[in-house]
Structures are given as structure tokens and as C-alpha cells.
Design an enzyme around this catalytic site. Structure first.
Site, PDB file in Angstrom:
ATOM      1  CE  LYS A 116      32.384  64.761   3.899  1.00 28.83           C
ATOM      2  NZ  LYS A 116      33.607  63.556   4.013  1.00 28.83           N
ATOM      3  CE  LYS A 196      22.919  60.643   0.211  1.00 27.96           C
ATOM      4  NZ  LYS A 196      24.032  61.011  -0.533  1.00 27.96           N
ATOM      5  CE  LYS A 199      25.824  54.401  12.896  1.00 28.57           C
ATOM      6  NZ  LYS A 199      26.641  53.744  13.266  1.00 28.57           N
TER       7      LYS A 199
END
Ligand code: TRP
Length: 330
Positions: A116, A196, A199
């Protein structure tokens, strides 16, 4: 005998998609309906603010997500569904864990933080200590079993370590935390089936539970299937993904039929796609129908009730923690 206690969390980062439903939420509903455990499900908004987010949408995303969770079958009469920031003890316990039970080195080893951090221009300290907040979420309610995907296992191992360290330093207070990994499929992007479903990959990659039947049909029709078989002859990732979706939606008869056709080498992808579109439209259609029975006002009321019901447990745990770690009782 204490019943097993299950806790899981989900971030309010957008409306639910089919990957969230089949990979996580469907399992949450099944655990609830099995009836042998107390289930606590938390919308973790304090986790959501550790990365770049839109402050004008956070509240509505939170309510929309809860509405979707109820529409998917979480029953507020059986499970406790609530919003993390409504119970401030989460951040209070997180601080204790960060300050006294979690090492810098442990946090540095977290692979999700590294991934991240690479995507953020501003890497906050909270993104780094995020796993301590996650441990607090779970341990505040003495939960033992945590249904999560593979990607959260490292965080749960750390939660177990935090619990052990607290217990040995301050006295036995918290249980061992265990991940509940399920056979739930990992649903992949329709456009890039090696990634995967998410969104953040953008339009065409994910099937929103809010899409119209027409949009869903189109997206499935356009799903990538020309990723050929792998060198060992096994199924290409795009076709496998469609089969996984079909199987998960429990259309056993059709799944077996189409799989047999694939094995015999005469499967037409249009037929596979039509079957997937049909199964998806039926499942999502019934979720959408149920969503209509929960107005946003009702959802907010249910979330308040959920937090009110669970808060005393958080307060009790925190009172014990304050005493055990030696804070003055004034
Ligand atoms: N970190 C989890 C995720 O990104 C969300 C989460 C926060 C969570 N607190 C939790 C999951 C506690 C399980 C238990 O998916």
C-alpha cells in the site's frame, strides 16, 4: 460453555462487488446462519482513512456498504453489524497495543503495508500501525475466529502475537486469534483475469452488486477468455474465473454440463458466458430486491443499535486493560 465468537471487518471503500460477495460476505452470512457462533461484523472506517480517501463520501460509503451487507443476508437480529468509529475504544486499545505490545520490526515486516505504501504519495504513520488497530478490533470483543482471505493471515498472526505479549506482560486478558480460511473462491478481474477482482482496477474489471442486469450481461459477455491454456495444459485464467463464478453460484447442473463440454473440447464460450450471466443476474437481482427493503434511514438506525449493543463489551475490556497496564484510576 462459551460459544465461539467470530469477528470480521470490511473497509467502506466502495459499493460491494461480486468478488467481495463470493469471497467474503457470502461466508459471513453462512457463519451467521450456522448458529453455533456469535458473529460481529464491523465496518472499519478508521482503517479506511489510512490511505488517500474522499472525506465527502466516507459517510455515504459507510451506510451504502451496511445496506449492501444487510441485503446480502446479514441479519441484524442475529449478527451485530456496526461502524468502528461509533465505538471509540477501538482506537484506545489500538494505542495501547502500538505503545506496549507491538514492535517496530514486526510492523516493518507486514507485506500489505509495503504494497500500500508504494501506491501512496503520503504514507501515514497510521498506515504503518494499521495492524495494531486490526488486532484491537478483534480483541476488544475477545473474538477467537476471524473469517478473512489469505492476504490477511499475516495481520492475524501479528494479532496473536500482540495478544500473547499483552498476556505475558500484564496478565491473562485476551484469547488466541485464529483465521477462518474458507474454500471461498478468489474471484478475478473480468478484464485481467490474472489479477484479483477489485474496484480500484476500474470499469469493466469488477461486477458491482449495484449494476443493472443489462450492465452485468454486457460485462460478462466482454470478459476476457482468450488467455489460452497454461503450458501444463490446464485451463486459462479467464475461463477458469467464469467457471469459478458459476460454481460458486450453485448452479451445479449447468456447471457440470459445461465442464464436461470443456473437457471434451467442444465448449462454446458464449454458452459459458450466457450461463454465468444468468446465474449472476439471478443472485444479484435478489440482493438488489432485498436492498429495497432497507431505507438508508433504517440502515443508520440498525447501525446505531448494533454499536449500542456491543459498546458495553468494549468498555468492559478497556476498563480491564487500563487497570492491568497500570494507569491511574482517578
Ligand atoms: N484489514 C482488513 C482488510 O483490509 C479489514 C479489517 C480491519 C479486519 N479490521 C479487521 C478484518 C478485523 C478482520 C478482522 O480486509
Amino acid at each position: 460453555m462459551n460459544r465461539r465468537r467470530i469477528f470480521s471487518g470490511i473497509q467502506p471503500t466502495g459499493t460491494l462487488h461480486l468478488g467481495n460477495y463470493l469471497g467474503a460476505v457470502q461466508n459471513w452470512v453462512a457463519l451467521q446462519n450456522a448458529g453455533d457462533a456469535e458473529c460481529i461484523y464491523c465496518i472499519v472506517d478508521y482503517h479506511a482513512i489510512t490511505i488517500d480517501y474522499d472525506l465527502h463520501h466516507l459517510a455515504s460509503l459507510t451506510v451504502d456498504l451496511a445496506r449492501d451487507l444487510f441485503a446480502c443476508g446479514l441479519d441484524p437480529e442475529i449478527s451485530t453489524v456496526f461502524v468502528q468509529s461509533q465505538v471509540p475504544e477501538h482506537t484506545e486499545l489500538a494505542w495501547v497495543f502500538q505503545a506496549a505490545c507491538t514492535s517496530y520490526g514486526e510492523l516493518q515486516r507486514m507485506t500489505q503495508f509495503k504494497a500500500k505504501a508504494e501506491e501512496q504519495s503520503f504514507v501515514s504513520a497510521g498506515l504503518f500501525t494499521y495492524p495494531a488497530l486490526q488486532a484491537a478490533d478483534i480483541l476488544l470483543y475477545q473474538a477467537t475466529h476471524v473469517p478473512v482471505g489469505e492476504d490477511q493471515v499475516q495481520h492475524l498472526e501479528l494479532a496473536r502475537e500482540i495478544s500473547r505479549r499483552f498476556n505475558s506482560r500484564f496478565g491473562n486478558t485476551f484469547p488466541e486469534v485464529r483465521p477462518l480460511l474458507t474454500a471461498a473462491p478468489r474471484i478475478m478481474s473480468l478484464r485481467d483475469p490474472d489479477k484479483k477482482m477489485s474496484k480500484s482496477s476500474g470499469e469493466g474489471h469488477y461486477l458491482s452488486l449495484s449494476a443493472t442486469q443489462e450492465e452485468m450481461g454486457k460485462m460478462i459477455q466482454r470478459a476476457v477468455t482468450d488467455v489460452g491454456p497454461l503450458p501444463d495444459g490446464s485451463m486459462g485464467s479467464g475461463v477458469k474465473n467464469l467457471f469459478d463464478i458459476l460454481q460458486a453460484l450453485d448452479d451445479r447442473g449447468i456447471y457440470d454440463q459445461l465442464m464436461a463440454a470443456y473437457r471434451e473440447g467442444h465448449l462454446k464460450y458464449v454458452d459459458l458466458k450466457a450461463a454465468v450471466a444468468d446465474a449472476v443476474c439471478r443472485t444479484v437481482g435478489s440482493i438488489q430486491e432485498r436492498r429495497l427493503s432497507f431505507s438508508p434511514e433504517r440502515v443508520q438506525e440498525l447501525l446505531r443499535e448494533g454499536a449500542d449493543r456491543i459498546r458495553p463489551q468494549a468498555e468492559e475490556t478497556m476498563a480491564t486493560v487500563r487497570e492491568r497496564i497500570g494507569l491511574a484510576d482517578l
